[in-house]
Design a protein around this motif. Structure first.
Motif, PDB file in Angstrom:
ATOM      1  N   LEU A  66      -2.085  29.274  25.192  1.00 47.74           N
ATOM      2  CA  LEU A  66      -0.678  29.631  25.199  1.00 47.74           C
ATOM      3  C   LEU A  66      -0.137  29.574  26.630  1.00 47.74           C
ATOM      4  N   GLY A  67       1.179  29.531  26.746  1.00 46.16           N
ATOM      5  CA  GLY A  67       1.795  29.642  28.058  1.00 46.16           C
ATOM      6  C   GLY A  67       2.547  28.428  28.539  1.00 46.16           C
ATOM      7  N   GLY A  68       2.234  27.239  28.016  1.00 44.87           N
ATOM      8  CA  GLY A  68       2.940  26.051  28.465  1.00 44.87           C
ATOM      9  C   GLY A  68       2.809  25.854  29.961  1.00 44.87           C
ATOM     10  N   LYS A  69       3.952  25.838  30.660  1.00 46.21           N
ATOM     11  CA  LYS A  69       3.948  25.586  32.099  1.00 46.21           C
ATOM     12  C   LYS A  69       3.587  26.815  32.922  1.00 46.21           C
ATOM     13  N   LEU A  70       3.481  27.967  32.288  1.00 46.28           N
ATOM     14  CA  LEU A  70       3.005  29.158  32.985  1.00 46.28           C
ATOM     15  C   LEU A  70       1.502  29.240  32.802  1.00 46.28           C
ATOM     16  N   LEU A 255       1.992  39.042  27.004  1.00 46.93           N
ATOM     17  CA  LEU A 255       2.694  38.757  25.753  1.00 46.93           C
ATOM     18  C   LEU A 255       1.710  38.438  24.633  1.00 46.93           C
ATOM     19  N   GLU A 256       0.684  37.673  24.939  1.00 47.12           N
ATOM     20  CA  GLU A 256      -0.321  37.336  23.926  1.00 47.12           C
ATOM     21  C   GLU A 256      -0.962  38.600  23.364  1.00 47.12           C
ATOM     22  N   ALA A 257      -1.301  39.542  24.236  1.00 46.02           N
ATOM     23  CA  ALA A 257      -1.899  40.798  23.782  1.00 46.02           C
ATOM     24  C   ALA A 257      -0.911  41.597  22.935  1.00 46.02           C
ATOM     25  N   ALA A 258       0.369  41.593  23.333  1.00 52.99           N
ATOM     26  CA  ALA A 258       1.376  42.326  22.565  1.00 52.99           C
ATOM     27  C   ALA A 258       1.542  41.729  21.172  1.00 52.99           C
ATOM     28  N   LEU A 259       1.572  40.409  21.075  1.00 54.94           N
ATOM     29  CA  LEU A 259       1.721  39.773  19.759  1.00 54.94           C
ATOM     30  C   LEU A 259       0.530  40.090  18.863  1.00 54.94           C
ATOM     31  N   ALA A 260      -0.664  40.149  19.444  1.00 57.27           N
ATOM     32  CA  ALA A 260      -1.850  40.494  18.655  1.00 57.27           C
ATOM     33  C   ALA A 260      -1.736  41.922  18.124  1.00 57.27           C
ATOM     34  N   ARG A 261      -1.243  42.860  18.948  1.00 56.79           N
ATOM     35  CA  ARG A 261      -1.085  44.251  18.487  1.00 56.79           C
ATOM     36  C   ARG A 261      -0.083  44.347  17.356  1.00 56.79           C
ATOM     37  N   GLY A 263       0.603  42.111  15.122  1.00 54.48           N
ATOM     38  CA  GLY A 263       0.214  41.401  13.915  1.00 54.48           C
ATOM     39  C   GLY A 263       0.804  40.010  13.770  1.00 54.48           C
ATOM     40  N   VAL A 264       1.272  39.401  14.853  1.00 56.48           N
ATOM     41  CA  VAL A 264       1.755  38.030  14.776  1.00 56.48           C
ATOM     42  C   VAL A 264       0.573  37.098  14.537  1.00 56.48           C
ATOM     43  N   ASP A 265       0.724  36.183  13.617  1.00 50.93           N
ATOM     44  CA  ASP A 265      -0.320  35.217  13.276  1.00 50.93           C
ATOM     45  C   ASP A 265      -0.217  34.036  14.257  1.00 50.93           C
ATOM     46  N   VAL A 266      -1.011  34.080  15.314  1.00 55.87           N
ATOM     47  CA  VAL A 266      -0.993  33.040  16.342  1.00 55.87           C
ATOM     48  C   VAL A 266      -2.085  32.021  16.039  1.00 55.87           C
ATOM     49  N   ARG A 267      -1.697  30.755  15.923  1.00 57.08           N
ATOM     50  CA  ARG A 267      -2.647  29.703  15.570  1.00 57.08           C
ATOM     51  C   ARG A 267      -2.643  28.628  16.661  1.00 57.08           C
ATOM     52  N   LEU A 268      -3.733  28.543  17.397  1.00 58.62           N
ATOM     53  CA  LEU A 268      -3.894  27.503  18.400  1.00 58.62           C
ATOM     54  C   LEU A 268      -4.419  26.238  17.744  1.00 58.62           C
ATOM     55  N   ASP A 269      -4.389  25.135  18.497  1.00 56.75           N
ATOM     56  CA  ASP A 269      -4.873  23.837  17.993  1.00 56.75           C
ATOM     57  C   ASP A 269      -4.228  23.499  16.649  1.00 56.75           C
ATOM     58  N   SER A 270      -2.939  23.755  16.550  1.00 58.95           N
ATOM     59  CA  SER A 270      -2.199  23.543  15.300  1.00 58.95           C
ATOM     60  C   SER A 270      -0.971  22.682  15.548  1.00 58.95           C
ATOM     61  N   PRO A 271      -1.161  21.385  15.807  1.00 58.98           N
ATOM     62  CA  PRO A 271      -0.007  20.514  16.055  1.00 58.98           C
ATOM     63  C   PRO A 271       0.866  20.355  14.822  1.00 58.98           C
ATOM     64  N   VAL A 272       2.156  20.267  15.060  1.00 58.56           N
ATOM     65  CA  VAL A 272       3.157  20.140  14.002  1.00 58.56           C
ATOM     66  C   VAL A 272       3.677  18.704  14.002  1.00 58.56           C
ATOM     67  N   THR A 273       3.774  18.122  12.815  1.00 60.14           N
ATOM     68  CA  THR A 273       4.250  16.736  12.716  1.00 60.14           C
ATOM     69  C   THR A 273       5.687  16.626  12.251  1.00 60.14           C
ATOM     70  N   ALA A 274       6.201  17.664  11.590  1.00 58.88           N
ATOM     71  CA  ALA A 274       7.583  17.620  11.117  1.00 58.88           C
ATOM     72  C   ALA A 274       8.111  19.044  10.993  1.00 58.88           C
ATOM     73  N   VAL A 275       9.408  19.194  11.258  1.00 58.60           N
ATOM     74  CA  VAL A 275      10.052  20.503  11.234  1.00 58.60           C
ATOM     75  C   VAL A 275      11.356  20.394  10.473  1.00 58.60           C
TER      76      VAL A 275
END
Length: 469
Positions: A66-70, A255-261, A263-275
């Motif tokens: 997570l974090g992009g350019k940060l 922020l990552e730790a806060a989202l985990a507390r 209950g946000v469902d964070v999924r890495l390595d999950s590329p999106v092909t259409a929105v």
């Protein structure tokens, strides 16, 4: 300091009654209230606002982090920012977020040494102290004349004689300053600042995004210089930028730790092909549905980067040099277009700028960050870039640095985002640089506001019975 971490509204009820999210018409419940596509700072901030507002959230990130350019980078045992290393303090947006995340005591102002400008091959001078984005508030000041020359300063002074409406309709920062103060101020003062800070020439920066209130100030004050003086006077006392002890990238891990507390469902390595407005398609062929989709990436994450936007290459040098202990060029150097010796467009003397990093580095050890237009160093190997960065650092800092002085080197590449001239009305909420433009403060503020509007919409629909409580 204890972080502000309230229990998200409505989460306990949703956890005990998952069927309550089903629509009244009997359709299957969506996978989440909101899907956030992209785990950069904009996506993380939006997800936090949404879950605090009582929404269930899935966050999808194409990469493995997570974090992009940060992002942090470890060089010679020092943890440094490999992306943004500061944020604008105007309006206090990022500082307020840091406070809420428990990082308020770690917000730190830079050292007061200030930055320099490499005017041409042989001339370097401190940046004018009474300006904004390189726009002088006193055109005939000695530090302005030192950079633009007496002729350029006299042309800039004509701003005081022009009617206030001249240039007030210009849409870009460059065209506005050029109309009021002339090309020399644009190319010798404003362009080095915006290229070094925002990786954009002022002719491509929307003035209302990069300097909100400047055009209104011009109309009110009847002078661009007077508008800058008024905006500086109205700004909070202190530096225009700030950082965080340990690096701005700490926002991401917190922020990552806060989202985990929450209950946000964070999924890495999950590329999106259409929105679309009702959900997303993943690269593995599955589809996730939602009542709202937040796009925190400039495009579906499997797409190729925009070829029109050249990458930014950051060269990080850790050197041992007693000559640099005195910070001979302050917190860093911006490079003017008349300098033909330097390939870099900016250099940050990070250990001179940030006291916390200097403390960690100890005596005679210095961190230098040089930024390059990717097109200018395309094809250069890491070794070639290291030698180029060492040569540029010696020239820009006015000291002699040699290969044995280098303790470590790193290369980081990223693509600068661009604010879209117009966002499509397709029901998708967009956050990040596409919607906000460049700058951490602008991105955070826009992501917060967009997410809060979605929460208000959900609450209104629940009140009207369109969504089950």
């Amino acid at each position: 300091m204890r972080a502000d971490v309230p229990e998200p509204e409505g989460r306990k009820a949703e956890a005990s009654e998952p069927e309550a999210t089903a629509e009244r018409d009997g359709d299957a419940a969506p996978d989440a209230d909101c899907i956030v596509v992209g785990g950069g700072i904009a996506g993380l901030v939006a997800a936090r606002e949404l879950v605090l507002g009582g929404c269930s959230v899935i966050l999808l990130e194409a990469s493995s982090r997570l974090g992009g350019k940060l992002m942090p980078h470890t060089a010679n045992g020092l943890t440094v920012d490999a992306g943004a290393e500061s944020f604008a303090t105007r309006r206090g947006t990022v500082a307020d977020l840091a406070e809420r995340l428990g990082l308020g005591d770690d917000v730190e102002l830079p050292q007061s040494s200030g930055a320099w400008l490499q005017v041409d091959d042989a001339t370097a001078a401190p940046l004018p102290v009474a300006g904004m984005l390189g726009i002088p508030s006193v055109p005939l000041a000695a530090d302005v004349i030192a950079i633009v020359g007496l002729g350029g300063a006299l042309r800039a002074q004509l701003d005081a004689l022009l009617p206030g409406f001249v240039g007030a309709k210009e849409r870009t920062l460059g065209s506005l300053v050029r109309r009021r103060m002339g090309s020399r101020v644009v190319e010798r003062l404003v362009a080095p600042v915006t290229m070094g800070v925002h990786s954009r020439h002022p002719d491509s920066l929307d003035v209302d995004v990069i300097a909100p209130g400047l055009r209104a100030g011009l109309k009110a004050e009847e002078s661009l210089a007077a508008a800058v003086r008024a905006m500086r006077a109205a700004a909070p006392a202190g530096s225009a930028v700030a950082g965080i002890r340990g690096g701005v990238s700490r926002l991401v891990t917190t922020l990552e730790a806060a989202l985990a507390r929450f209950g946000v469902d964070v999924r890495l390595d999950s590329p999106v092909t259409a929105v679309d407005a009702a959900g997303v398609a993943l690269a593995d062929g599955t589809r996730l549905s939602a009542r709202a989709v937040v796009l925190a990436a400039p495009q579906p994450q499997t797409a190729e980067p925009d070829a029109a936007q050249p990458p930014i290459v950051l060269a990080i040098l850790v050197v041992r040099s007693a000559q640099l202990d005195a910070a001979p060029r302050g917190s860093g150097v911006l490079v003017g277009g008349a300098d033909s010796r330097a390939t870099a467009k900016a250099l940050t003397h990070a250990t001179a700028k940030w006291a916390w990093l200097a403390e960690q580095a100890g005596p005679h050890r210095h961190v230098l960050r040089l930024s390059y237009d990717g097109a200018r160093v395309e094809g250069a190997s890491d070794e070639e870039l290291r030698l180029l960065a060492l040569r540029d650092a010696s020239h820009l800092l006015g000291v002699s640095l040699s290969d044995p002085d280098v303790l470590d080197f790193a290369r980081v590449t990223w693509v600068a985002g661009t604010k879209a001239p117009e966002l499509p009305e397709d029901g998708i909420t967009r956050v990040g640089e596409t919607a906000a433009g460049t700058g951490l403060a602008a991105v955070v503020a826009q992501a917060q506001n967009a997410a809060r509007r979605l929460v208000q919409d959900f609450n209104s629909r629940r009140d009207e019975g369109m969504i089950e409580q």
